[in-house]
Design a protein around this motif. Structure first.
Motif, PDB file in Angstrom:
ATOM      1  N   GLY A   1       0.822  -1.190   0.000  1.00 51.34           N
ATOM      2  CA  GLY A   1       0.000   0.000   0.000  1.00 51.34           C
ATOM      3  C   GLY A   1       0.860   1.246   0.000  1.00 51.34           C
ATOM      4  O   GLY A   1       1.768   1.405  -0.810  1.00 51.34           O
ATOM      5  N   LEU A   2       0.618   2.141   0.971  1.00 54.03           N
ATOM      6  CA  LEU A   2       1.290   3.431   0.957  1.00 54.03           C
ATOM      7  C   LEU A   2       2.658   3.422   1.631  1.00 54.03           C
ATOM      8  O   LEU A   2       3.610   4.009   1.126  1.00 54.03           O
ATOM      9  N   ILE A   3       2.762   2.776   2.794  1.00 52.98           N
ATOM     10  CA  ILE A   3       3.992   2.880   3.590  1.00 52.98           C
ATOM     11  C   ILE A   3       4.402   1.486   4.041  1.00 52.98           C
ATOM     12  O   ILE A   3       3.558   0.712   4.511  1.00 52.98           O
ATOM     13  N   PHE A   4       5.696   1.171   3.914  1.00 49.72           N
ATOM     14  CA  PHE A   4       6.180  -0.080   4.490  1.00 49.72           C
ATOM     15  C   PHE A   4       7.613   0.085   4.964  1.00 49.72           C
ATOM     16  O   PHE A   4       8.352   0.960   4.501  1.00 49.72           O
ATOM     17  N   ALA A   5       7.948  -0.762   5.908  1.00 48.69           N
ATOM     18  CA  ALA A   5       9.324  -0.867   6.389  1.00 48.69           C
ATOM     19  C   ALA A   5       9.672  -2.338   6.466  1.00 48.69           C
ATOM     20  O   ALA A   5       8.879  -3.131   6.996  1.00 48.69           O
TER      21      ALA A   5
END
Length: 970
Positions: free
Chosen positions: A120-124
Motif C-alpha cells: 500500500g502506501l507505507i512499508f518498512a
C-alpha cells in the motif's frame, strides 16, 4: 521578512517533531517539500518523498516531515532510525493509479493483506527504531478502487445449509451494508496501507489513517511494537479493511485507539505478549479476532485485552483455531460489547463472544485453544455466545465470570438469524448452517466455568432462541450464580439450562432456573434426570438441521392412502405423489346442506369432470366467518361461523359432503381453515368480534394502508386468535356426518392449511406472525398427526419480500411443506390489459419468483407447491367465449416447471391453478358477485370470470390433459 518567517516555521516544526517523537529516532529533519514535493493534491509526490527519506538514511536517521498539504503518493519505504512525522493538516493521499504501488515479493515477503500481492502506501522491511507520528492523515482513497454501488454476490455454498436457504444472502433491506466490489482484479488493488515487516522497535502514534483498500496496518514478524492514540476511519463497506493486524510478532502494545474498520478491527495471529487497552472498536466483522492463521502453524498467547468497547460489530470477540499451533493464555476484562447481524459476506453472526476449534481449509490437524478468561463483561447481541470445539480439538479451560448478557431482535434477525457461522472450515456443512440459538451454546469443552451470568432477553425474539445455557459433550462444567431463564417465546417445556452427554457437572445457585440433564456422569445439582432435550448436537448439515429438529415422539406412520412427506417429495403408500390440481374453494359452499340438492348435484358433476381430466388435488376453504357486507363488498356464504363461537351444522355438512365425494373419486383435499382476506370474513371478522374493528369500519371499503394496519393487529390480539383456534379445533376434530370417519383419519384430506394467504402486513407484526404460525401448526398436529400441515402463504409476497421470514415460518417442525402463489396481474408484471405485450416479463418474473422459493425449499429439505396462479383471458375479457391463448401459454409454463422439477428432484411437487369455475358463468352486465349468484371461482371483490376456468374452455383443458394424464402426474 519572508525568509525570517520560513526559518521560524521550520524551527517550530523541528521542535514540535522532537517534542512529540518520544521513542522515535534522533537526528536531522527532512521536509519533503525541500525535495520537490508539491502537496497540491494532484501532483504525484512519491519521488520527492523518497528523496527526503534517502537523505535521512544517508544522514544516519532523523525525522522526515510531511508539512500541511495534500501529498499524492504511491508506495514509500521507511528505514531504520526514521520517524515519518505528519504535521497538523498534512495528508498523504493514495495515488489512484495501481501502477504506483510496489510488490511485496520484490522485498522478500508476502501474505500481508487479503490480496497478498501489492503493497500500500507505507512499508518498512527489516528496519529497527522506525516510527510514524504526528497528527496528520494517511488516506488510502478507497473510493477510487471500489464500486460503491455494487455489493459482493454470495455463492450457493454460503446459504445452502442456512435457515433461510437461498434467501439468506438476498435480503434487499440489508444490501446497503454488504461489502462492496473492488474494481479490476482482486489482487491488483493497493495492499495493506502500512506494513512493518520483520522490524524491531516500532512506534505509530497519534496519526489518523483512513480509507484503507486492504488491511490498514500489519505488524508482521516484528518485536517491540507500539500503536498509541491513533484513529483508523475506514469506509465500512470496503471488504478486508481490517484495523490493526499482528502476524507472527511479539511484545506489542495497542492503547488509546479509536478504530472503525470494515473488517476485523484488531486481529492477532501467531503473535504473543500482546496488550490492548483503552480502545473503541467498530467493525463489520470481529471487534477483536484471535486466530485464523492462514500462513503457518505458529503458537501464540499471553494476550491481554482490557477496558475496551466493541460496538456495531458482527462479532465482539472471535477466537479461532483452524490448523496446527496452540493458542493459550488470554484475558478479556472490563469490556462493553454490542453486536448485530450484517448482510453479505462479512464473517460473523452477531455473537458477542465466539470461540471455535475445527479443521480449517486444507487442514487435518488442529491445535488447541486453552486458558481463556472473560471477566466483567457487559454484552448485548442479536445472537448468543458460541463455544464450539470439535472431535479434533476440544476447547480447554474457559471461564465466563460476571457477564451481563442481553439478546435482542435486530433489523435483520428474520432474514439472517438462527444460524451458526464457523467459517473457514473444510466441511461446507459447517460453514454457515441452521441452528437454534441458546444464550450460551457450548460443545466439546473441557473445563468450562460460567459464574455470575446475568441473562436478559429482548422482546419478540423468534422461537429458535431457546435455552439460557446448552452444553453437550463436555467435561468438568461449573455453572454458579446464574440469574435468568429460557427465552420468552421458547416452548413451555424448554429448560433454562440443558446439559447433555457430559462428564462431571456442578450446577448451583441458579435462582430457581429449570435444569435438565441427559446422560451426564457425575452431576451435582438439582435437575430433572433424562428429561427431553432438543437435538442441538447433530452434525451440521444433517437432515435434522435441514428439516428441523426431529421429535422424540414422532407419530407412527399414518394409515394407508395418506399423503406423507419424504425429503423434497410427497409419497402415498411408498409411491411418489405429484399432481396437477385446481382451486375449488367454493365446493363446501355449493354443497351446504341448507342449499338443497341442486348445489350437491353440481358438485358431483364438477368433481367427475375434474377427475376425467386428471385434476385430483383440490384446494378448498372450510367456510366463512360472519355474515353480510364487509370491506365495501359482499362476502361468501352461507357462513360456517355466522356469529362468534356459533357454528353452522349445515355448513359443516357441506364440507362433509365434498370430502366424502372426493374420497369416492380418490381425490385429495387441501383445506384452508380461514382467510387473511375479507371475502370470507377472515381476520377482519375476528377483529370486529373482539372490538378492534367497529361495524361501520368493517363494512366500508378500507384503503390498502388501513387494511394493513387492521389485519396486522390480528396476530397480537389474544382473544382474536382464541376465536380462530376454536374454529381450527372444531374443524380438525370433526367426524364426517356422511362417512362416519373422523377428519383426522380421512385420507381424502391431504393437508390442513392455516389460512389463505396469511400476511403479517406490517414489520411490527413479524414476531407475532411467526408465533401464530408455530402455535397454530402445533395445535393442528396435536389433534391430527396423520395429515400434513402448511401455511397457505403466497411466498415472499406474503412477507413484504422478506424471504428470510418466509423461510423461517416454513422451517417450523410442524410445517410439512412450502407454498407459493404467483399473480402476474396483481403484482404488476403487465400493465392494464396489455397481457400479450407483457408476456416476456410475465414469464421471466414468474420463473425468477419460483426459483427463489425453490432455493428456500431445498435449503429446508421440504417440498414446494405452487398452489395458486392465474392469468386473465386474452385482453382481459370476462366472456367465456373469448379466447384463452395467453393463459394456455402460461399454464404450459407452470405445468412444465413442475414437471421439470419432479424429473430433476428439484423440490416442486405439485401445483393448483386458480380457479375452477366449472359449470358457472358470469352474468351479463354484472361484473361483481352479489348474494344469490352462482360461484365461478373468482372472489366477490374481483370481476366474475377474471381468472375462472370454465368446463367449456376446451383448448385449456387439452393443455391440462397433456400434463395431468401423463407421467409423473398419472
Amino acid at each position: 521578512m519572508r525568509s525570517i518567517l520560513k526559518s521560524v516555521t521550520l524551527v517550530s516544526v523541528v521542535m514540535l517533531a522532537l517534542s512529540v517523537r518520544g521513542q522515535g529516532p534522533a537526528g536531522g529533519v527532512f521536509d519533503i517539500k525541500r525535495y520537490g514535493a508539491k502537496g497540491d493534491g494532484r501532483t504525484l509526490d512519491t519521488k520527492a518523498i523518497d528523496k527526503a527519506i534517502a537523505a535521512c538514511v544517508k544522514a544516519g536517521g532523523g525525522t522526515v516531515v510531511v508539512p500541511a498539504g495534500v501529498f499524492v503518493t504511491g508506495t514509500i519505504r521507511l528505514f531504520s532510525n526514521i520517524d515519518l512525522y505528519l504535521s497538523p493538516g498534512a495528508v498523504l493521499l493514495a495515488s489512484d493509479n495501481t501502477n504506483d504501488y510496489l510488490l511485496q515479493k520484490d522485498f522478500g515477503f508476502s501474505g500481508s493483506g487479503a490480496g497478498g500481492k501489492k503493497l500500500g502506501l507505507i512499508f518498512a522491511d527489516r528496519a529497527a527504531n522506525v516510527s510514524i507520528t504526528g497528527t496528520g492523515t494517511i488516506d488510502g482513497r478507497s473510493e477510487a478502487f471500489m464500486y460503491a454501488d455494487s455489493v459482493q454476490v454470495s455463492g450457493e455454498e454460503d446459504s445452502k445449509y442456512t435457515r433461510q436457504g437461498r434467501g439468506y444472502m438476498n435480503a434487499p433491506e440489508g444490501k446497503a451494508e454488504a461489502p462492496v466490489m473492488w474494481k479490476g482484479e482482486f489482487a491488483d488493488r493497493p495492499g495493506t496501507q502500512i506494513v512493518f515487516h520483520a522490524c524491531k522497535k516500532v512506534l505509530v502514534r497519534d496519526v489518523t489513517v483512513r480509507n484503507a483498500n486492504d488491511w490498514t496496518m500489519d505488524i508482521n514478524g516484528c518485536d517491540d511494537a507500539k500503536v498509541l492514540g491513533i484513529s483508523i476511519d475506514n469506509n465500512m463497506g470496503v471488504p478486508n479493511s481490517d484495523g490493526v493486524d499482528m502476524y507472527d510478532s511479539r511484545n506489542v502494545i495497542i492503547a488509546d485507539c479509536d478504530i472503525r474498520a470494515g473488517d476485523d478491527a484488531i486481529a492477532v495471529v501467531g503473535t504473543s505478549n500482546v496488550k490492548v487497552t483503552n480502545c473503541n472498536l467498530y467493525s463489520r466483522s470481529c471487534g477483536v479476532r484471535v486466530g485464523y492463521n492462514g500462513f503457518n502453524d505458529n503458537n501464540s498467547g499471553n494476550l491481554l485485552f482490557d477496558n475496551i468497547r466493541v460496538y456495531g460489530s458482527n462479532r465482539g470477540v472471535g477466537i479461532f483455531q483452524r490448523r496446527k499451533g496452540d493458542i493459550a493464555n488470554m484475558l478479556f476484562s472490563n469490556m462493553i460489547i454490542d453486536t448485530r447481524l450484517y448482510p453479505g459476506q462479512w464473517w460473523g453472526h452477531g455473537e458477542p463472544i465466539h470461540i471455535s476449534a475445527l479443521p480449517g481449509i486444507g487442514s487435518k490437524e488442529v491445535g488447541t485453544l486453552s486458558n481463556i478468561r472473560f471477566t466483567n463483561i457487559i454484552a448485548r447481541g442479536e445472537q448468543g455466545i458460541v463455544l464450539y470445539g470439535s472431535d479434533e480439538s476440544s476447547l480447554r479451560d474457559i471461564r465466563l465470570e460476571n457477564v451481563q448478557l442481553t439478546l435482542v431482535r435486530g433489523r435483520l434477525t428474520d432474514v439472517y438469524g438462527g444460524n451458526f457461522d464457523l467459517r473457514a472450515v473444510n466441511d461446507p456443512r459447517q460453514g454457515i448452517f441452521r441452528h437454534d440459538i441458546p444464550a450460551i451454546y457450548a460443545r466439546h469443552v473441557k473445563g468450562l466455568t460460567i459464574r455470575g451470568l446475568d441473562l436478559r432477553w429482548g422482546d419478540s425474539l423468534p422461537d429458535y432462541f431457546t435455552n439460557a445455557i446448552f452444553c453437550e459433550q463436555f467435561e468438568n462444567l461449573t455453572v454458579e450464580d446464574f440469574r435468568g431463564h429460557a427465552a420468552p417465546h421458547a416452548s413451555d417445556t424448554t429448560a433454562a439450562i440443558v446439559l447433555k452427554e457430559g462428564v462431571d457437572a456442578v450446577v448451583r445457585d441458579v435462582n430457581g432456573a429449570s435444569v435438565t440433564q441427559q446422560r451426564v456422569t457425575g452431576f451435582k445439582g438439582e435437575a430433572e434426570d433424562n428429561a427431553s432435550v432438543e437435538a442441538y448436537g447433530q452434525p451440521p448439515g444433517s437432515l435434522a438441521y435441514m428439516r428441523g429438529a426431529v421429535s422424540a415422539t414422532s407419530p407412527a406412520a399414518p394409515p394407508k392412502g395418506f399423503v406423507r412427506r419424504e425429503g423434497l417429495s410427497f409419497i402415498i403408500d411408498g409411491k411418489p405423489y405429484h399432481y396437477i390440481g385446481a382451486n375449488y374453494w367454493q365446493g363446501a359452499l355449493l354443497a351446504n346442506a341448507a342449499g338443497g340438492s341442486a348445489g350437491r348435484q353440481r358438485v358431483r358433476r364438477e368433481l367427475d369432470f375434474l377427475a376425467k381430466h386428471g385434476v385430483t388435488n383440490l384446494r378448498i376453504v372450510a367456510g366463512a366467518e360472519g355474515e353480510g357486507p364487509i370491506d365495501g363488498s359482499w362476502r361468501v356464504g352461507p357462513s360456517l361461523q355466522p356469529r362468534k363461537g356459533v357454528f353452522s351444522e349445515s355448513a359443516l355438512q357441506g364440507l362433509d359432503f365434498v370430502l366424502a365425494e372426493m374420497g369416492r373419486r380418490n381425490m385429495k383435499a387441501v383445506v384452508y381453515l380461514s382467510n387473511n382476506w375479507d371475502w370470507s370474513g377472515g381476520w377482519l371478522q375476528y377483529l370486529s368480534w373482539n372490538g378492534l374493528l367497529p361495524d361501520g369500519e368493517l363494512r366500508r371499503k378500507l384503503s390498502w394502508d388501513e387494511m394493513r394496519d387492521y389485519v396486522s393487529r390480528f396476530y397480537t390480539c389474544s382473544s382474536c386468535k382464541e376465536d380462530y383456534f376454536l374454529q381450527v379445533k372444531k374443524l380438525v376434530g370433526r367426524t364426517n356426518s356422511i362417512t362416519g370417519k373422523r377428519y383426522a383419519a380421512d385420507p381424502a384430506i391431504m393437508a390442513w392449511e392455516l389460512a389463505n394467504e396469511p400476511r403479517p402486513m406490517r414489520p411490527a407484526a413479524y414476531g407475532a406472525y411467526r408465533e401464530w404460525v408455530s402455535a397454530t401448526a402445533a395445535i393442528i398436529k396435536s389433534a391430527d398427526p396423520n395429515h400434513l400441515v402448511t401455511t397457505g402463504t403466497e411466498g415472499m409476497a406474503s412477507t413484504d419480500d422478506n424471504i428470510g421470514l418466509y423461510s423461517d415460518i416454513h422451517a417450523d417442525t410442524n410445517i410439512d411443506y412450502l407454498t407459493i402463489h404467483v399473480w402476474p396481474k396483481n403484482w404488476g408484471f403487465f400493465s392494464d390489459t396489455a397481457i400479450a405485450a407483457g408476456m416476456p416479463r410475465i414469464i421471466s418474473s414468474t420463473r425468477s419468483y419460483i426459483d427463489k422459493h425453490v432455493g428456500v425449499a431445498r435449503g429446508l429439505g421440504k417440498p414446494l407447491v405452487i398452489e395458486e396462479f392465474g392469468l386473465p383471458r386474452d385482453r382481459q375479457s370476462f366472456d367465456p367465449a373469448s379466447p384463452t391463448s395467453l393463459r394456455e401459454s402460461y399454464y404450459k409454463l407452470l405445468f412444465g416447471v413442475v414437471k421439470e422439477s419432479v424429473a430433476a428432484g428439484g423440490g416442486i411437487s405439485g401445483c393448483n391453478f386458480w380457479a375452477f369455475g366449472g359449470q358457472g358463468r358470469p352474468l351479463k352486465d354484472q361484473p361483481y358477485w352479489k348474494t344469490g349468484d352462482g360461484w365461478l371461482g373468482d372472489p366477490p371483490m374481483e370481476e366474475q370470470g377474471l381468472n375462472a376456468v370454465f368446463d367449456s374452455d376446451k383448448a385449456l383443458w387439452d393443455i391440462v390433459d397433456q400434463y395431468s394424464l401423463q407421467a409423473p402426474f398419472r
